[in-house]
Design a protein around this motif. Structure first.
Motif, PDB file in Angstrom:
ATOM      1  N   ASP A   6       1.122  -0.973  -0.052  1.00 24.55           N
ATOM      2  CA  ASP A   6       0.244  -0.308  -0.283  1.00 24.55           C
ATOM      3  C   ASP A   6       0.998   1.265   0.120  1.00 24.55           C
ATOM      4  OD1 ASP A   6      -2.728  -1.503   1.836  1.00 24.55           O
ATOM      5  OD2 ASP A   6      -2.709  -0.968  -0.111  1.00 24.55           O
ATOM      6  N   ARG A   7       1.861   1.240   0.919  1.00 25.10           N
ATOM      7  CA  ARG A   7       2.861   2.376   0.771  1.00 25.10           C
ATOM      8  C   ARG A   7       3.728   3.123   0.204  1.00 25.10           C
ATOM      9  NH1 ARG A   7       3.708   1.976   7.766  1.00 25.10           N
ATOM     10  NH2 ARG A   7       1.478   1.463   8.088  1.00 25.10           N
TER      11      ARG A   7
ATOM     12  N   PHE B 159       9.066   4.864   7.337  1.00 29.08           N
ATOM     13  CA  PHE B 159       7.714   5.011   8.439  1.00 29.08           C
ATOM     14  C   PHE B 159       8.390   5.046   9.702  1.00 29.08           C
ATOM     15  CE2 PHE B 159       5.986   4.858   3.705  1.00 29.08           C
ATOM     16  CZ  PHE B 159       6.038   3.882   3.701  1.00 29.08           C
TER      17      PHE B 159
END
Lengths: 576, 463
Positions: free
Chosen positions: B154-155, B446
């Motif tokens: 997703d990231r 992150f």
């Protein structure tokens, strides 16, 4: 030691123990199990059915207590499984297109392969469906002349429109709506400009083969104020799809479509005519019906590596394939023979063999290919004595009273067995090397956290002990002593209760049991609707069980009874 | 894995056009300029980190795996197959998957398998985010949240043609070992057939692809758009339960469509990989799993080299009854299965053949890491693909014989673009797998404090 007669638990004690433990089962075999036993059609007695089978009754009065009025069945939205998709692609293009290997394989270890849970669509599956559609379309484009011919003098755009309308009609299994056609024609037009006629047609084919109307058995039905809330009546075309995929694993043929198009496929009588026609086409119906009997008994084709080659050097790929085919042919012979009944299925000594299976079963080989034979009736009688089934429900090296007993308990008696307690493998008792299945069973039954559930399975499975890990008959057990194939059905109901000796006797007990007969109706319903135990409608199953009983367990009439019942034509849906 | 019933032959012709050097040495086709132009990706692939999971089942022999104390990396007995690769590795010891035990009714396998990468209990064992008591729990079911690879997809994976590339050595049937989840109740399926994987990933890089197919593939966007429209029209007409299923499917179609604009980058080493499996390779035959492993590893490396994806998983899916015939070991010997053999080790069963097979898994890891190290990458063609990667080797158990999810055998490789210093041992006694994954997310830039079940988390593991 060495004589099979001595048992640690004597029969009478085991029987009493068994009954007590069977009662314990109602609250879970062991503490902590869910009691989620639903749908087990116990006690339904066959009795007197008020409705005539196949007479076209519309009122829906089943004669089953508590099931008055029009019956409907819960049925989740089902996608075509991998076999159905392949058959459909072949039929859709008249055999010109070979289905792509990319289409996602249906998980075979999630119960019946009609179950939507076995046919989910992950991101990769969506891509595989796309690739499969492109694979088919590329062939169709390259061989378009074999699929479609434009009318002489016909304008190209008209030819395209005609092809698209025909394709959508047959692929969606009903007349397409104006919007559906417009979307496909727009796609064609957009591509025609840049890529020419056949490529533009190809793009349409790629789209059609991914459409939900194609991939799913969409059942919008019609609502009717006279129907109970939450119940819809299926449309004729939806009934045609259900019938065709149930009996043939493919799309409706021209005659079935014609009946649906004419609005003549919604009464029990109309369905009766068509389902009998579909059943009678053995070439198409046999593989689809046999599929149920394979999935029901959890029989899958084995490989040589699935068995210990030192212990069973004769179990090579050729034998594995042959015994798998023999299982299918046994079933097919029953279904299309003189006595297509459950009793015949469970007790018949007749089957078809080729040279490999003839040698395996110890009978004379046919002159060529496969031929019908009668096997020794004291050893090979009925479905449970098939080598392929026995080999599947064994370990690599040994017979398994657990697997075989579980099969009977869950699939023939419809008694679900809860999963093992947490950490069961880690706390499994130690078995002496070269122990017999009977010895292992006795050890298991004495373990407090194991015995409760295994009591329901293993004593039955011990009745299979004349058949080794590859399904061969044996007179001597692994310890050199004579095989003791006495077994016990704990719980159950007459005649399927108590002691028995060997599979022939067990087969007779199963064949005479209303419990088993009702269970077959339940299992068929689960397969046909793609539902699990929790989603079964009791009335649907009980109605079917009653009609199955009224035909003395006729396996083809089972299909007729199922499809002509209300519940086949009516669907229960959530409100809103 | 059962032999599939009459699966039609795949029509793939491109593999037969590979160049072979003298002696049958396979060489990759040179990257063609026209395709490179078409696939030029602004900024190239330098500095774009990738994540690659390598999952071997049934744990390890814990007493032979445990590294010596201290930060220096001295390979233990179980890691000897990685000898020579020490500068590339970070061995992390002491990590435990504590979420597995939250599923109290599990048979030990399904929970370990489904919690390993998700760090969440089964969805059905949760109610409003709280764990249900044991007597209300189920023994098996969908995971309660997404797996780390899908979170990363997703990231970091939105610009590539593939969200993730997921291979199953031993086939795609994972049964209870469904480890990857795109979300709760949304399992990721694996590709189990190298030929189909090749066709899916690389055939449109191949200039020899049949032209009809090329032209059809050019139509994908409008085709998928039309299909998406049809789903949209249909969902409003069906029942609520049907709508859920159709919408879940439609979402995948939309994601496919979104990714059509992602062309991938023409990395310096990108080319059509050479598969050394024959055109009639029987992916269902477990005796050929060693060949499948190599083919899948080669394709995984090339998937990253071509920037087809930033997230990959290689899972050895046959955890129950592999035989490893190419090793010539007595597996499973007199035991009923490999699974039983593993369980008997704590009871005094001979560990030698078990180690032999586990050595083979580590040799595959070594081949993977070596291939990544030998793959040229970067805008000026001087970098190594491995340097922008994080390879994570994992198993669902530490001690497979006792179903223990303590002491997981975690091996990392690659510098993640400079974020990870390699060539050392991290002693992480007491760390949970959720903390490990939070630490891994940190390597990608992150700031997650926890991953998965937060109750057991006290911050990301420092790596």
């Amino acid at each position: 030691m060495g004589m099979g007669g001595a048992r640690i638990i004597d029969l009478r004690t085991a029987r009493i123990l068994g009954l007590a433990l069977a009662q314990m089962w109602l609250a879970g075999c062991y503490r902590g199990a869910d009691d989620d036993a639903t749908g087990a059609a116990t006690g339904a007695d066959g009795g007197t059915a008020d409705d005539d089978a196949g007479s076209g009754e519309e009122s829906g009065d089943t004669g089953v207590a508590g099931c008055e009025g029009v019956q409907a069945a819960t049925a989740p939205l089902r996608r075509l499984n991998d076999r159905q998709y392949r058959n459909t692609v072949v039929d859709l293009f008249g055999g010109v297109v070979e289905p792509s290997a990319h289409f996602p394989e249906t998980a075979a270890d999630q119960g019946y392969t009609n179950d939507p849970d076995a046919n989910g669509v992950s991101l990769m599956n969506a891509e595989e469906i796309l690739l499969a559609a492109e694979g088919a379309a590329a062939q169709a484009v390259d061989r378009f002349a074999e699929i479609w011919t434009c009318e002489p003098g016909q304008a190209e755009s008209d030819c395209a429109a005609a092809f698209i309308a025909d394709l959508a009609d047959r692929a969606y299994r009903r007349p397409p709506t104006a919007d559906e056609l417009a979307a496909l024609v727009a796609l064609y037009d957009a591509h025609r400009v840049e890529h020419g006629f056949t490529d533009a047609i190809g793009a349409v084919i790629v789209a059609v083969l991914q459409m939900p109307q194609f991939l799913y058995l969409v059942e919008e039905g019609t609502s009717d104020p006279e129907l109970p809330a939450g119940v819809i009546a299926l449309r004729d075309h939806e009934i045609a799809s259900r019938l065709s995929y149930l009996v043939w694993d493919t799309m409706p043929d021209a005659e079935l479509r014609a009946a649906a198009d004419a609005g003549e496929l919604h009464t029990a009588a109309q369905i009766d005519t068509q389902v009998r026609r579909l059943l009678a086409d053995r070439e198409r119906s046999a593989p689809a019906l046999v599929r149920f009997y394979r999935e029901w008994m959890e029989v899958r084709e084995l490989l040589a590596v699935d068995k210990d080659q030192d212990a069973f050097p004769q179990f090579d790929d050729a034998l594995a394939t042959a015994m798998d085919e023999e299982y299918s042919r046994f079933v097919e012979r029953v279904l299309f023979g003189e006595t297509p009944t459950l009793a015949e299925l469970l007790t018949s000594p007749r089957t078809e063999v080729d040279a490999t299976m003839a040698a395996f079963y110890g009978v004379a080989a046919p002159t060529e290919g496969w031929g019908e034979v009668e096997l020794p009736a004291d050893r090979r009688a009925g479905l449970l004595t098939r080598a392929g089934l026995l080999a599947e429900h064994s370990t690599r090296v040994a017979s398994s009273a657990t697997f075989r007993g579980k099969l009977v308990r869950t699939r023939l008696m419809c008694d679900p067995i809860p999963p093992p307690p947490p950490g069961a493998m880690a706390m499994a008792p130690e078995f002496p090397p070269d122990s017999t299945a009977r010895e292992r069973t006795e050890i298991l039954l004495q373990e407090p956290s194991c015995g409760g559930c295994h009591q329901l399975m293993n004593p039955i499975g011990l009745g299979f002990e004349h058949y080794d890990a590859i399904g061969s008959w044996r007179d001597l057990d692994v310890d050199g002593g004579p095989v003791d194939a006495s077994g016990i059905v704990n719980g159950g109901a007459e005649p399927l209760t108590g002691e028995f000796d060997g599979l022939v006797e067990l087969g007779d007990m199963l064949a005479g049991s209303t419990l088993v007969r009702d269970c077959v109706a339940e299992q068929w319903t689960r397969h046909a609707l793609g539902v699990d135990e929790a989603q079964l409608d009791t009335c649907t199953v009980d109605t079917l069980a009653q009609r199955f009983a009224a035909t003395d367990g006729d396996l083809l009439e089972l299909v007729v009874a199922f499809t002509t019942a209300d519940a086949f034509r009516h669907r229960r849906v959530e409100e809103g | 894995m059962a032999r599939p019933a009459s699966i039609p032959n795949l029509r793939v012709t491109s593999r037969r056009t590979f160049l072979r050097g003298a002696g049958g040495i396979a060489i990759a086709l040179p990257w063609l300029e026209s395709i490179a132009t078409r696939r030029a990706h602004a900024g190239g692939t330098a500095g774009n980190a990738g994540y690659l999971q390598f999952i071997h089942p049934q744990g390890t022999l814990v007493d032979r795996w445990a590294p010596a104390a201290g930060n220096a990396l001295v390979l233990s007995q179980m890691l000897q197959p990685l000898a020579g690769l020490e500068p590339e590795l970070v061995v992390v010891s002491g990590v435990a998957n504590t979420t597995s035990g939250l599923n109290q009714m599990s048979n030990g396998h399904n929970s370990a398998g489904r919690t390993l990468l998700t760090c969440m209990p089964f969805a059905d064992n949760l109610s409003n985010g709280a764990l249900l008591p044991a007597d209300q729990q189920v023994d098996n079911g969908p995971a309660g949240g997404p797996s780390i690879d899908q979170v990363l997809a997703d990231r970091i994976g939105t610009s590539t043609p593939y969200r993730s590339v997921d291979f199953g050595v031993g086939g795609a049937e994972v049964g209870e070992y469904q480890m990857q989840w795109a979300g709760a109740n949304d399992p990721v399926t694996l590709e189990g057939d190298p030929l189909l994987a090749f066709d899916r990933l690389f055939s449109d890089l191949d200039p020899e692809m049949p032209t009809t197919m090329t032209r059809l593939r050019a139509a994908r966007k409008s085709v998928l758009d039309t299909v998406d429209g049809a789903f949209g029209q249909l969902t409003v007409r069906v029942s609520a339960a049907d709508r859920l299923r159709l919408e879940a499917h439609a979402e995948k179609i939309r994601e496919l469509e979104d990714r059509l604009d992602n062309l991938g980058g023409g990395g310096a080493s990108c080319g059509v990989p050479v598969l050394e499996v024959p055109p009639d390779f029987a992916a269902w035959d477990p005796a050929l799993d060693d060949q499948a492993a190599k083919a899948f590893i080669d394709m995984m490396v090339m998937s990253f080299a071509c920037d087809l994806t930033r997230v990959g998983t290689l899972q050895f899916t046959d955890y129950h009854d592999p035989h490893f015939p190419w090793l010539g070991l007595p597996i499973p010997g007199t035991y009923d299965s490999w699974h039983t053999m593993i369980h008997e080790v704590p009871n005094g069963g001979d560990p030698a053949p078990v180690q032999g097979a586990m050595d083979w898994y580590m040799l595959q890891l070594a081949y993977l890491i070596t291939s990544l190290a030998n793959t040229i990458d970067g805008p000026d063609g001087t970098g190594r693909l491995l340097d922008r990667m994080l390879v994570v080797s994992l198993s669902e158990f530490g001690n497979g014989g006792t179903h223990s999810t303590q002491q997981l055998p975690v091996v990392l490789a690659g510098q993640v673009g400079g974020a990870l210093a390699t060539g050392r041992h991290v002693a992480a006694e007491g760390a949970t797998s959720g903390e490990l994954f939070a630490g891994i997310l940190g390597l990608f830039g992150f700031e997650d404090q926890c991953f998965g079940w937060a109750e057991e988390c006290s911050g990301p593991l420092g790596l």
